[in-house]
Enzyme design. Sequence first.
Site, PDB file in Angstrom:
ATOM      1  CE  LYS A  54      -4.199  -2.153   1.537  1.00 27.03           C
ATOM      2  NZ  LYS A  54      -3.668  -3.534   1.619  1.00 27.03           N
TER       3      LYS A  54
HETATM    4  C1  PLP Z   1      -4.237  -4.647   0.994  1.00 25.00           C
HETATM    5  C2  PLP Z   1      -3.421  -5.866   0.808  1.00 25.00           C
HETATM    6  C3  PLP Z   1      -3.767  -6.866  -0.136  1.00 25.00           C
HETATM    7  C4  PLP Z   1      -5.018  -6.781  -0.994  1.00 25.00           C
HETATM    8  O1  PLP Z   1      -4.952  -5.784  -1.964  1.00 25.00           O
HETATM    9  P1  PLP Z   1      -6.303  -5.282  -2.692  1.00 25.00           P
HETATM   10  O2  PLP Z   1      -5.901  -4.091  -3.467  1.00 25.00           O
HETATM   11  O3  PLP Z   1      -7.272  -4.965  -1.595  1.00 25.00           O
HETATM   12  O4  PLP Z   1      -6.776  -6.414  -3.551  1.00 25.00           O
HETATM   13  C5  PLP Z   1      -2.929  -7.962  -0.266  1.00 25.00           C
HETATM   14  N1  PLP Z   1      -1.833  -8.106   0.505  1.00 25.00           N
HETATM   15  C6  PLP Z   1      -1.479  -7.185   1.427  1.00 25.00           C
HETATM   16  C7  PLP Z   1      -0.278  -7.433   2.261  1.00 25.00           C
HETATM   17  C8  PLP Z   1      -2.241  -6.034   1.609  1.00 25.00           C
HETATM   18  O5  PLP Z   1      -1.894  -5.123   2.542  1.00 25.00           O
END
Ligand code: PLP
Length: 475
Positions: free
Chosen positions: A117
Amino acid sequence: MKYISTRGDKSPKRFCDILLEGLAPDGGLYLPEHYPKVDDATLARWRTVYHQQGYAELAFEVLSLYIDDIPATDLRALCAKTYTAEVFGTGEIVPLRHLENNIWLEALSNGPTLAFKDMAMQLLGNLFEYELARRGESLNILGATSGDTGSAAEYAMRGKKGVRVFMTSPAGRMSPFQQAQMFSLMDDNIYNIAVDGVFDDCQDMVKAVSNDLDFKRKYKIGTVNSINWARLLAQVVYYFAGYFQATQHNTEKVSFTVPSGNFGNICAGHVARMMGLPVARLIVATNENDVLDEFFKTGVYRVRGSADTHETSSPSMDISKASNFERFVFDLLGRDAPLTKSYFGDALARVGHFDLSTHPMFSQASTKYGFSSGKSTHADRLATIKDSWERHGMMIDTHTADAVKVAREHLRDGVPMIVLETALPIKFAATIVEATGKEPDRPAKFVDIEALPKRVISMAADTQAIKTFIADRCA
Ligand SMILES: *Cc1c(COP(=O)(O)O)cnc(C)c1O
């Protein structure tokens, strides 16, 4: 470039209009009115840009196609300030490493909070600061987190002028590492609020505040949730960077397997593919919360209630509905906004599911748009982590393991399979120890963070309490 809503509102918006907004006023999600096409010559040029000038410059190239209301010199500077080796750990920013056969891991998790993120949120922090200064405005970001989103938002917004962050989390429910990451921030504009309750209580407080329109307007309350178009756009860049690392020539194709929850990450892959990136397959990997796997296998999209939403060892994918999914369905339905609205605005609200299995467009999810899917369980996760460690000496986190499991099932001869690594194993140490018997490595900057002083306020699960708290800080 103009932006439209998936539910039909066509009042033309530009990038900076929607940057600070969440949903469109009609409840839909914003998308560009078309996807700019990247021709062969441009793709060849971008390959050189990435290898010779770096990720930040590639980001500028991609973003410029979608942002025409920030002067180019400013946008380039914002990208350069965001994607540095200092913040993301390496010059490649998203380095590729070989796992086995033709499977590669693209590291998206070397940013400040060790999860993917950061890739989007770090840019968002700089864009927010820039745009708020330009307008002479300020913003109070109110959020609820059970881990990754909140810390990525705080690390992106810390010290940013014009922005305060009020982040609620359920007291005592995050891992000690996650708590230390968030609560050790001492920046004046970051407020950690530990709520006496569970995650849903936090989310209810945030919703209640946002639904009080007078309060929201008076105190300039905003969010940074995953449906923000700018976040999605920032993520498009690393699909190109992964492709340029895995291939020599633009005649080659690659596939991506993406650990998915809210469909934000892989939706960026869909956008990259629509722009012309040579992607064979986009493979959605879910955990036990398999809303998306079910859709791609059956055509039925069925959101789950909280009783059916499992708490798993890949917790950032524990979702009951995929908040970005509407964007893909809008494209799949030939951008038919009334139909998209009838599914997402009406059917989901009324009966909690819709069924595209007999819709003529459904088969195109695979044939035209390249999607496949698979699912992984706790036992699969443990086996994959153990196997990657014992056979390859590579430790992978639980979310990445879900994707590796599914990637192995979809490998095709001659097509490199890029698995997006979305977190470092240290964030989910307990499961890694369960799988391998070994404590994962901790990057130097996180050694002993649990011992750092903490800055956190305790609060009852009470909407009035948080309103008063915000109002006091904004006086
Ligand atoms: C948020 C997240 C995901 C999922 O991503 P999306 O965009 O919601 O599909 C997968 N792995 C980790 C470690 C995350 O923080």
